[in-house]
Design a protein around this motif. Structure first.
Motif, mmCIF file in Angstrom:
data_model
loop_
_atom_site.group_PDB
_atom_site.id
_atom_site.type_symbol
_atom_site.label_atom_id
_atom_site.label_comp_id
_atom_site.label_asym_id
_atom_site.label_seq_id
_atom_site.Cartn_x
_atom_site.Cartn_y
_atom_site.Cartn_z
ATOM 1 N N GLU B 26 0.836 -1.203 0.000
ATOM 2 C CA GLU B 26 0.000 0.000 0.000
ATOM 3 C C GLU B 26 0.873 1.256 0.000
ATOM 4 N N ARG B 27 1.875 1.247 0.851
ATOM 5 C CA ARG B 27 2.780 2.413 0.942
ATOM 6 C C ARG B 27 3.413 2.718 -0.404
ATOM 7 N N THR B 28 3.796 1.666 -1.116
ATOM 8 C CA THR B 28 4.501 1.882 -2.376
ATOM 9 C C THR B 28 3.535 1.985 -3.557
ATOM 10 N N GLY B 29 2.244 1.983 -3.283
ATOM 11 C CA GLY B 29 1.283 2.244 -4.342
ATOM 12 C C GLY B 29 0.888 1.041 -5.187
ATOM 13 N N LEU B 30 1.306 -0.152 -4.808
ATOM 14 C CA LEU B 30 0.894 -1.343 -5.568
ATOM 15 C C LEU B 30 -0.558 -1.683 -5.277
ATOM 16 N N LEU B 31 -0.977 -1.431 -4.048
ATOM 17 C CA LEU B 31 -2.375 -1.645 -3.673
ATOM 18 C C LEU B 31 -2.981 -0.306 -3.304
ATOM 19 N N PRO B 32 -4.222 -0.059 -3.727
ATOM 20 C CA PRO B 32 -4.875 1.194 -3.346
ATOM 21 C C PRO B 32 -5.230 1.152 -1.857
ATOM 22 N N PRO B 33 -5.194 2.294 -1.180
ATOM 23 C CA PRO B 33 -5.584 2.326 0.223
ATOM 24 C C PRO B 33 -7.063 1.968 0.334
ATOM 25 N N PRO B 34 -7.403 1.014 1.175
ATOM 26 C CA PRO B 34 -8.804 0.622 1.326
ATOM 27 C C PRO B 34 -9.519 1.596 2.248
ATOM 28 N N PRO B 35 -10.839 1.564 2.260
ATOM 29 C CA PRO B 35 -11.569 2.348 3.258
ATOM 30 C C PRO B 35 -11.236 1.837 4.659
#
Lengths: 134, 134
Positions: B26-35
């Motif tokens: 998430e930090r590196t932008g591979l996964l979008p931040p979830p709600p």
DNA sequence: TATGCACCCTGTAGCAACTACAGGGTCAAG
DNA sequence: CTTGACCCTGTAGTTGCTACAGGGTGCATA
């Protein structure tokens, strides 16, 4: 530099190692700190060259730094049985075999993926599809 | 956690990924931040699960993070030709082939070293000798 | 003699791709 | 109402180097 000693740059060229790497090996204790010249330059002798060559060869064979350290320690214990050396080498061989098997399996998967490509649009891309199944 | 969403721990178990790794992605932008829930817990849905599975599969095939990022970007451009995907996969295949060749050569050397061991003392150890030639 | 240039010095930060805390908050069960 | 499992952020460690920054040294050349 004196005729009978090597500067760090000389040593680097001779062993195909970066200067920074040599200093790194010294910091981590793989190479003993050499004497210094009056200008505080490192002055290496033949024993340093031999030791660094040993390290390089072992590293090229994929031994970890810790394994190299162990091998160096053993190399100095001439009277010991070489069993410990053999063990380290066999461990490394087993590791290589595992990696070879893993890579070969991976290659098969990858090749099969690529073989399925029908060169259409991404919507119908088999590679993307194979990566993201339900 | 709500019936229709997954906690980070759930997602980790489902995809066989460490919790820290998910946060790293998430930090590196591979996964979008979830709600987030009211208690500030991450709440993942099906699309997150799919995306993380994609990432894991690609990583298991040895694609670098940057390659995965590129593949993910392409996966979203359904109308494009899949040539770019094919190219990335072929690059990876070439890399694997190089590594296989390197490892195989290395294995031969290592096995030959080990084969020379006569199980005596270190003073006469062929492995040590082979590593430290003049 | 000056000065330029290649080389050396230490120390620190960066790379990939995570992994492992520390020091706290949240939540459901008993 | 407390225990324990889980979650949060932020930072530091891992492996094996590599790349500066900001200085000093030493030799040749103008």
């Amino acid at each position: 530099m004196a005729t009978d000693s090597l500067s760090i740059g000389d040593l680097a060229r001779t062993t195909d190692t970066k200067v920074e790497t040599i200093r790194y090996y010294e910091r981590t204790g793989l190479l003993p700190p050499p004497p210094r010249t009056s200008g505080n330059y490192r002055a290496y002798g033949g024993e340093h060259l031999a030791r660094l060559s040993f390290v390089r060869r072992a590293r090229d064979l994929g031994f970890s730094i810790e394994q190299v350290r162990a091998l160096l320690g053993l190399a100095d214990q001439q009277h010991l049985s070489c069993e410990a050396v053999d063990t380290i080498a066999r461990e490394r061989l087993a590791e290589v075999d595992r990696k070879l098997a893993d890579l070969a399996a991976l290659r098969r998967e990858l090749a099969s993926l690529i073989g399925q490509c029908r060169h259409g649009t991404i919507a119908e891309c088999r590679i993307i599809e194979a990566l993201a199944p339900g």
